[in-house]
Scaffold this motif. Sequence first.
Motif, mmCIF file in Angstrom:
data_model
loop_
_atom_site.group_PDB
_atom_site.id
_atom_site.type_symbol
_atom_site.label_atom_id
_atom_site.label_comp_id
_atom_site.label_asym_id
_atom_site.label_seq_id
_atom_site.Cartn_x
_atom_site.Cartn_y
_atom_site.Cartn_z
ATOM 1 N N LEU A 117 0.835 -1.213 0.000
ATOM 2 C CA LEU A 117 0.000 0.000 0.000
ATOM 3 C C LEU A 117 0.865 1.255 0.000
ATOM 4 O O LEU A 117 0.579 2.217 -0.725
ATOM 5 C CB LEU A 117 -0.916 0.005 1.232
ATOM 6 C CG LEU A 117 -2.233 -0.767 1.141
ATOM 7 C CD1 LEU A 117 -2.964 -0.687 2.467
ATOM 8 C CD2 LEU A 117 -3.120 -0.229 0.042
ATOM 9 N N GLN A 118 1.925 1.239 0.811
ATOM 10 C CA GLN A 118 2.798 2.416 0.884
ATOM 11 C C GLN A 118 3.540 2.636 -0.430
ATOM 12 O O GLN A 118 3.758 3.786 -0.848
ATOM 13 C CB GLN A 118 3.803 2.262 2.034
ATOM 14 C CG GLN A 118 3.170 2.233 3.420
ATOM 15 C CD GLN A 118 2.347 3.471 3.707
ATOM 16 O OE1 GLN A 118 2.718 4.578 3.326
ATOM 17 N NE2 GLN A 118 1.220 3.300 4.374
ATOM 18 N N LYS A 119 3.904 1.568 -1.121
ATOM 19 C CA LYS A 119 4.542 1.693 -2.439
ATOM 20 C C LYS A 119 3.590 2.325 -3.446
ATOM 21 O O LYS A 119 3.989 3.151 -4.274
ATOM 22 C CB LYS A 119 5.005 0.323 -2.936
ATOM 23 C CG LYS A 119 6.232 -0.214 -2.212
ATOM 24 C CD LYS A 119 6.634 -1.570 -2.756
ATOM 25 C CE LYS A 119 7.887 -2.096 -2.056
ATOM 26 N NZ LYS A 119 8.262 -3.452 -2.540
ATOM 27 N N LEU A 120 2.320 1.940 -3.363
ATOM 28 C CA LEU A 120 1.323 2.547 -4.247
ATOM 29 C C LEU A 120 1.139 4.031 -3.925
ATOM 30 O O LEU A 120 0.883 4.842 -4.819
ATOM 31 C CB LEU A 120 -0.011 1.812 -4.122
ATOM 32 C CG LEU A 120 -0.094 0.448 -4.815
ATOM 33 C CD1 LEU A 120 -1.387 -0.261 -4.445
ATOM 34 C CD2 LEU A 120 0.006 0.596 -6.333
ATOM 35 N N GLU A 121 1.272 4.388 -2.656
ATOM 36 C CA GLU A 121 1.186 5.805 -2.267
ATOM 37 C C GLU A 121 2.346 6.606 -2.873
ATOM 38 O O GLU A 121 2.152 7.735 -3.323
ATOM 39 C CB GLU A 121 1.201 5.943 -0.744
ATOM 40 C CG GLU A 121 -0.167 5.782 -0.112
ATOM 41 C CD GLU A 121 -0.219 6.357 1.291
ATOM 42 O OE1 GLU A 121 0.665 7.140 1.657
ATOM 43 O OE2 GLU A 121 -1.159 6.003 2.022
ATOM 44 N N VAL A 122 3.540 6.004 -2.878
ATOM 45 C CA VAL A 122 4.694 6.672 -3.490
ATOM 46 C C VAL A 122 4.439 6.893 -4.985
ATOM 47 O O VAL A 122 4.665 7.988 -5.518
ATOM 48 C CB VAL A 122 5.988 5.848 -3.284
ATOM 49 C CG1 VAL A 122 7.147 6.464 -4.071
ATOM 50 C CG2 VAL A 122 6.344 5.762 -1.806
ATOM 51 N N GLU A 123 3.942 5.847 -5.670
ATOM 52 C CA GLU A 123 3.616 5.975 -7.092
ATOM 53 C C GLU A 123 2.562 7.057 -7.297
ATOM 54 O O GLU A 123 2.644 7.859 -8.238
ATOM 55 C CB GLU A 123 3.102 4.640 -7.633
ATOM 56 C CG GLU A 123 4.174 3.598 -7.845
ATOM 57 C CD GLU A 123 3.621 2.309 -8.415
ATOM 58 O OE1 GLU A 123 2.491 2.338 -8.963
ATOM 59 O OE2 GLU A 123 4.292 1.280 -8.315
ATOM 60 N N GLY A 124 1.566 7.071 -6.409
ATOM 61 C CA GLY A 124 0.501 8.072 -6.509
ATOM 62 C C GLY A 124 1.039 9.489 -6.381
ATOM 63 O O GLY A 124 0.620 10.391 -7.118
ATOM 64 N N LEU A 273 -5.880 -6.020 2.590
ATOM 65 C CA LEU A 273 -5.443 -5.723 3.956
ATOM 66 C C LEU A 273 -6.611 -5.837 4.939
ATOM 67 O O LEU A 273 -6.451 -6.395 6.036
ATOM 68 C CB LEU A 273 -4.831 -4.321 4.012
ATOM 69 C CG LEU A 273 -4.370 -3.834 5.391
ATOM 70 C CD1 LEU A 273 -3.272 -4.744 5.944
ATOM 71 C CD2 LEU A 273 -3.878 -2.395 5.330
ATOM 72 N N GLN A 274 -7.781 -5.323 4.567
ATOM 73 C CA GLN A 274 -8.949 -5.379 5.455
ATOM 74 C C GLN A 274 -9.361 -6.829 5.718
ATOM 75 O O GLN A 274 -9.775 -7.162 6.831
ATOM 76 C CB GLN A 274 -10.111 -4.585 4.854
ATOM 77 C CG GLN A 274 -9.875 -3.085 4.751
ATOM 78 C CD GLN A 274 -9.493 -2.449 6.070
ATOM 79 O OE1 GLN A 274 -10.014 -2.814 7.134
ATOM 80 N NE2 GLN A 274 -8.565 -1.490 6.016
ATOM 81 N N LYS A 275 -9.247 -7.679 4.714
ATOM 82 C CA LYS A 275 -9.549 -9.106 4.915
ATOM 83 C C LYS A 275 -8.528 -9.750 5.856
ATOM 84 O O LYS A 275 -8.875 -10.617 6.667
ATOM 85 C CB LYS A 275 -9.554 -9.834 3.572
ATOM 86 C CG LYS A 275 -10.779 -9.542 2.716
ATOM 87 C CD LYS A 275 -10.730 -10.295 1.397
ATOM 88 C CE LYS A 275 -12.014 -10.060 0.576
ATOM 89 N NZ LYS A 275 -11.964 -10.776 -0.730
ATOM 90 N N ALA A 276 -7.260 -9.306 5.720
ATOM 91 C CA ALA A 276 -6.217 -9.850 6.595
ATOM 92 C C ALA A 276 -6.410 -9.399 8.032
ATOM 93 O O ALA A 276 -6.064 -10.125 8.977
ATOM 94 C CB ALA A 276 -4.843 -9.428 6.080
ATOM 95 N N LEU A 277 -6.975 -8.194 8.217
ATOM 96 C CA LEU A 277 -7.140 -7.647 9.579
ATOM 97 C C LEU A 277 -8.142 -8.420 10.422
ATOM 98 O O LEU A 277 -8.173 -8.267 11.646
ATOM 99 C CB LEU A 277 -7.554 -6.172 9.503
ATOM 100 C CG LEU A 277 -6.449 -5.187 9.094
ATOM 101 C CD1 LEU A 277 -7.024 -3.799 8.871
ATOM 102 C CD2 LEU A 277 -5.335 -5.155 10.131
ATOM 103 N N LYS A 278 -8.985 -9.242 9.774
ATOM 104 C CA LYS A 278 -9.928 -10.045 10.569
ATOM 105 C C LYS A 278 -9.219 -11.196 11.272
ATOM 106 O O LYS A 278 -9.760 -11.795 12.198
ATOM 107 C CB LYS A 278 -11.055 -10.565 9.686
ATOM 108 C CG LYS A 278 -10.651 -11.633 8.687
ATOM 109 C CD LYS A 278 -11.835 -12.078 7.843
ATOM 110 C CE LYS A 278 -11.434 -13.177 6.859
ATOM 111 N NZ LYS A 278 -12.566 -13.607 6.022
ATOM 112 N N THR A 279 -7.984 -11.494 10.838
ATOM 113 C CA THR A 279 -7.176 -12.531 11.499
ATOM 114 C C THR A 279 -6.379 -11.880 12.622
ATOM 115 O O THR A 279 -5.609 -10.943 12.382
ATOM 116 C CB THR A 279 -6.208 -13.189 10.497
ATOM 117 O OG1 THR A 279 -6.950 -13.710 9.400
ATOM 118 C CG2 THR A 279 -5.423 -14.311 11.172
#
Length: 424
Positions: A117-124, A273-279
């Motif tokens: 996600l942070q890499k996509l923010e850099v690209e953005g 990420l949101q799906k992973a956060l349920k774990t």
Amino acid sequence: MKKIIFTLFYIHFFSFFLAQNTDTLRISRKEAESIFLENNLDLIVQKLEISQAEARAVQAKYWPNPTLSISEVNLWRTYDIEKQPALIGNWGKNTQISAEIEQVIQTAGKRRKNIELQKLEVEGEKYELQEVLRELKNVLRNTITEILYNQEQQKLYESQILSIEKLTKSYQNQLNQGNISKAEYIRLKAQEIEFKKTLVSLKQEIEDHQVELKALLMAPSHSYIIISDTLKIPGKEISELELPKWLETAKENRPDILIAKNKEQYAQKNLELQKALKTPDLAVSLGYDRGGNIMKDFVGLGVSFDLPIFDRNKGNIQEAKLDIEKKGYETRKNILKSENEVNSVVRNYIRTREIYYQIDETYESTLDGLLTSHEKNFRLRNISMLEYMDFLDTYISNKMIILDTKKELNEYYENLQYVVGQDL
């Protein structure tokens, strides 16, 4: 190149020359763009935004720090306890202490997904820089075109004022000698005043454009910028047959489309990420206890995690799904917008160019020659004032048509580069 370096030096160290009220800076289009890329504060700020995003991407790679906790320490002497050996020197025979170190381990690839996600923010942020650059370049180039247009108009009216001032002076002498009527003199003087009023308006327009240009170049407020180029039509041929290529180029290069696509990718990664956060995450601990257990020195392992009974992150997952759908629509909207803009600009450019090509190459020089001839004949009284004034209006009108057409061609060309998303 030396001239560009001198110009940049001039702007950076201009504060040493405050004793001068106004300083003229003569630069070309190319030099103006070089200064703009070097000095514009909006670009500098956006570059810092990229650096901030890169710093956040670096931070996302780190594991959370372990937690050390020390408890159950009695600071006074306790009696009636089991004997135990000293812990440090003679200290610790009557002391109880408990220590634990705990490390959180992120599960379900949360750390990796957050890094993505942070890499996509850099690209953005990089696409945002491209968009800011695209917007400001378009403003800069069109501002320069406006200044060139006004400069050409200024030259036109200044030459006519010089000419008509000579005629007015000559007519004033004739009036004093009683050779002409006062009405003829007043008519000529009125035309002179009208030209001077138009020139004042042009200078006011140039001042307005100067404000914008100096803001883009970060030039000192008391400087005056003259663009050394002449107003001419773009050299590149534009054909409607190239439309499909430009439409594809816009999809691949326009920063607003790339930003929309980046946000769409971000939304998809956020859903992961949101799906992973349920774990639940695991917390692994290593504990030591002295004097608080049946063992004098107890070392034990532990693990803890939340029980996902009530909160399964369903709301955030649903929101992330809807965000993907929304970002998809925004991408489609930007692509459709780019297609409409490219089609419109190309057709407007071609229509305007056809008008310009209808003007003969020698037409402008013929106009200048005819004006000189009319002025000569007017002085010699071979033509009337009405004929002279009528031709003068025609001359100014046609000169303005040529200038307007050149200006519009430049604007459409710059707008084509803007809507395509790259320099042609």
